[in-house]
Design a protein around this motif. Structure first.
Motif, short mmCIF file in Angstrom:
data_model
loop_
_atom_site.label_atom_id
_atom_site.label_comp_id
_atom_site.label_asym_id
_atom_site.label_seq_id
_atom_site.Cartn_x
_atom_site.Cartn_y
_atom_site.Cartn_z
N MET A 1 7.40 30.02 6.43
CA MET A 1 7.31 29.26 5.22
C MET A 1 8.59 29.49 4.42
SD MET A 1 3.31 29.53 4.06
CE MET A 1 3.60 31.09 3.30
N LYS A 2 9.01 28.43 3.79
CA LYS A 2 10.26 28.44 3.05
C LYS A 2 10.04 27.97 1.62
CE LYS A 2 12.56 29.37 6.76
NZ LYS A 2 12.86 30.78 6.91
N THR A 3 10.97 28.33 0.76
CA THR A 3 10.89 27.87 -0.62
C THR A 3 11.03 26.35 -0.70
OG1 THR A 3 13.25 28.25 -0.93
CG2 THR A 3 11.75 30.04 -1.58
N THR A 4 11.62 25.75 0.32
CA THR A 4 11.79 24.30 0.34
C THR A 4 10.55 23.56 0.84
OG1 THR A 4 12.86 24.50 2.50
CG2 THR A 4 14.31 24.38 0.57
N ASP A 5 9.59 24.31 1.42
CA ASP A 5 8.33 23.69 1.87
C ASP A 5 7.45 23.35 0.68
OD1 ASP A 5 8.99 24.08 4.56
OD2 ASP A 5 7.91 25.98 4.69
N ALA A 6 6.65 22.32 0.85
CA ALA A 6 5.64 22.02 -0.17
C ALA A 6 4.66 23.18 -0.24
CB ALA A 6 4.90 20.74 0.20
N PRO A 7 4.16 23.48 -1.43
CA PRO A 7 3.14 24.54 -1.50
C PRO A 7 1.92 24.15 -0.66
CG PRO A 7 3.78 23.81 -3.70
CD PRO A 7 4.42 22.88 -2.72
N ILE A 8 1.23 25.14 -0.15
CA ILE A 8 -0.03 24.88 0.53
C ILE A 8 -1.10 24.80 -0.55
CG2 ILE A 8 -1.79 25.86 2.07
CD1 ILE A 8 0.60 27.19 3.58
N ILE A 9 -1.86 23.73 -0.55
CA ILE A 9 -2.94 23.55 -1.51
C ILE A 9 -4.20 23.23 -0.74
CG2 ILE A 9 -3.80 22.20 -3.46
CD1 ILE A 9 -0.84 21.66 -4.20
N VAL A 10 -5.23 24.03 -0.98
CA VAL A 10 -6.53 23.83 -0.34
C VAL A 10 -7.55 23.73 -1.47
CG1 VAL A 10 -8.27 24.81 1.19
CG2 VAL A 10 -5.84 25.09 1.72
N GLU A 11 -8.33 22.66 -1.44
CA GLU A 11 -9.36 22.45 -2.45
C GLU A 11 -10.73 22.39 -1.78
OE1 GLU A 11 -8.54 19.03 -4.86
OE2 GLU A 11 -6.56 19.77 -5.45
N ALA A 12 -11.71 22.94 -2.47
CA ALA A 12 -13.09 22.89 -1.97
C ALA A 12 -14.03 22.86 -3.17
CB ALA A 12 -13.40 24.09 -1.09
N ILE A 13 -15.14 22.17 -3.00
CA ILE A 13 -16.16 22.11 -4.04
C ILE A 13 -17.39 22.84 -3.52
CG2 ILE A 13 -17.67 20.61 -5.38
CD1 ILE A 13 -15.37 18.56 -5.37
N PHE A 14 -17.90 23.74 -4.36
CA PHE A 14 -19.05 24.56 -3.99
C PHE A 14 -20.21 24.26 -4.91
CE2 PHE A 14 -15.26 27.05 -2.82
CZ PHE A 14 -15.46 27.12 -1.45
N GLU A 15 -21.40 24.27 -4.35
CA GLU A 15 -22.64 24.03 -5.10
C GLU A 15 -23.11 25.31 -5.77
OE1 GLU A 15 -24.40 21.06 -5.20
OE2 GLU A 15 -22.95 19.99 -3.96
N HIS A 16 -22.19 26.00 -6.40
CA HIS A 16 -22.48 27.29 -7.03
C HIS A 16 -21.78 27.35 -8.37
CE1 HIS A 16 -24.18 28.81 -3.28
NE2 HIS A 16 -23.16 28.22 -2.68
N SER A 17 -22.25 28.23 -9.23
CA SER A 17 -21.66 28.40 -10.55
C SER A 17 -20.26 29.01 -10.43
CB SER A 17 -22.53 29.30 -11.41
OG SER A 17 -22.51 30.63 -10.90
N ILE A 18 -19.48 28.82 -11.46
CA ILE A 18 -18.16 29.46 -11.51
C ILE A 18 -18.31 30.97 -11.40
CG2 ILE A 18 -16.31 30.06 -13.14
CD1 ILE A 18 -15.99 27.14 -13.76
N GLU A 19 -19.30 31.52 -12.08
CA GLU A 19 -19.50 32.97 -12.02
C GLU A 19 -19.74 33.44 -10.59
OE1 GLU A 19 -22.02 36.58 -14.07
OE2 GLU A 19 -22.57 34.52 -14.55
N ARG A 20 -20.55 32.71 -9.83
CA ARG A 20 -20.83 33.09 -8.44
C ARG A 20 -19.57 33.03 -7.58
NH1 ARG A 20 -21.27 35.50 -4.65
NH2 ARG A 20 -22.42 35.00 -2.76
N VAL A 21 -18.79 31.97 -7.73
CA VAL A 21 -17.56 31.83 -6.94
C VAL A 21 -16.53 32.88 -7.39
CG1 VAL A 21 -15.69 30.28 -6.23
CG2 VAL A 21 -18.02 29.39 -6.51
#
Length: 144
Positions: free
Chosen positions: A1-21
């Motif tokens: 990985m290089k500074t010139t690469d796009a950042p890796i971004i991973v998104e997920a939605i969970f059926e749980h409260s923020i506190e639980r996650v």
């Protein structure tokens, strides 16, 4: 990985409260279940540091983490490096409440290039790893 690469971004939605996650991503007992089973200690506090080894068939990767930002139940940022290898990154876990669910946004931003000659440090390998950890391992843990 290089500074010139796009950042890796991973998104997920969970059926749980923020506190639980939040607990799943910041409590060492839970992190050992879905992330790395040999994390010796972890505290979601700025300045906290930990080190642990992850072995592959070819190499050892001594992980060095330092927590550089914490907004409880919203965001935690690690400085992530490996002993004996050049390269540094910031890894951010951000939580957002969305329609009574929790959206997790993981961002891996390289701030110093990692070695070219190690397949584990290739952008595609890191992206695959983060997708596994967030969308498979963490998701499975939260749903058990």
């Amino acid at each position: 990985m290089k500074t010139t690469d796009a950042p890796i971004i991973v998104e997920a939605i969970f059926e749980h409260s923020i506190e639980r996650v939040w607990n799943a991503i910041t409590q060492v007992k839970e992190m050992r279940i879905w992330f790395f089973d040999n994390i010796p200690a972890f505290e979601p506090k700025v300045g906290f540091k930990t080190m642990f080894n992850v072995s592959t068939k070819d190499r050892d990767f001594l992980h060095i983490w330092e927590i550089i930002q914490v907004i409880p139940k919203q965001k935690i940022v690690y400085h992530w490096a490996y002993e004996g290898y050049k390269g540094n990154a910031f890894v951010t876990f951000e939580l957002v409440e969305q329609n009574f669910q929790t959206k997790l946004i993981l961002t891996n931003l390289v701030i110093e290039d990692f070695p070219d000659d190690i397949p584990d440090f290739e952008w595609k390998s890191c992206q695959a790893g983060w997708n596994y950890f967030i969308k498979n391992s963490l998701a499975t843990h939260l749903n058990t």
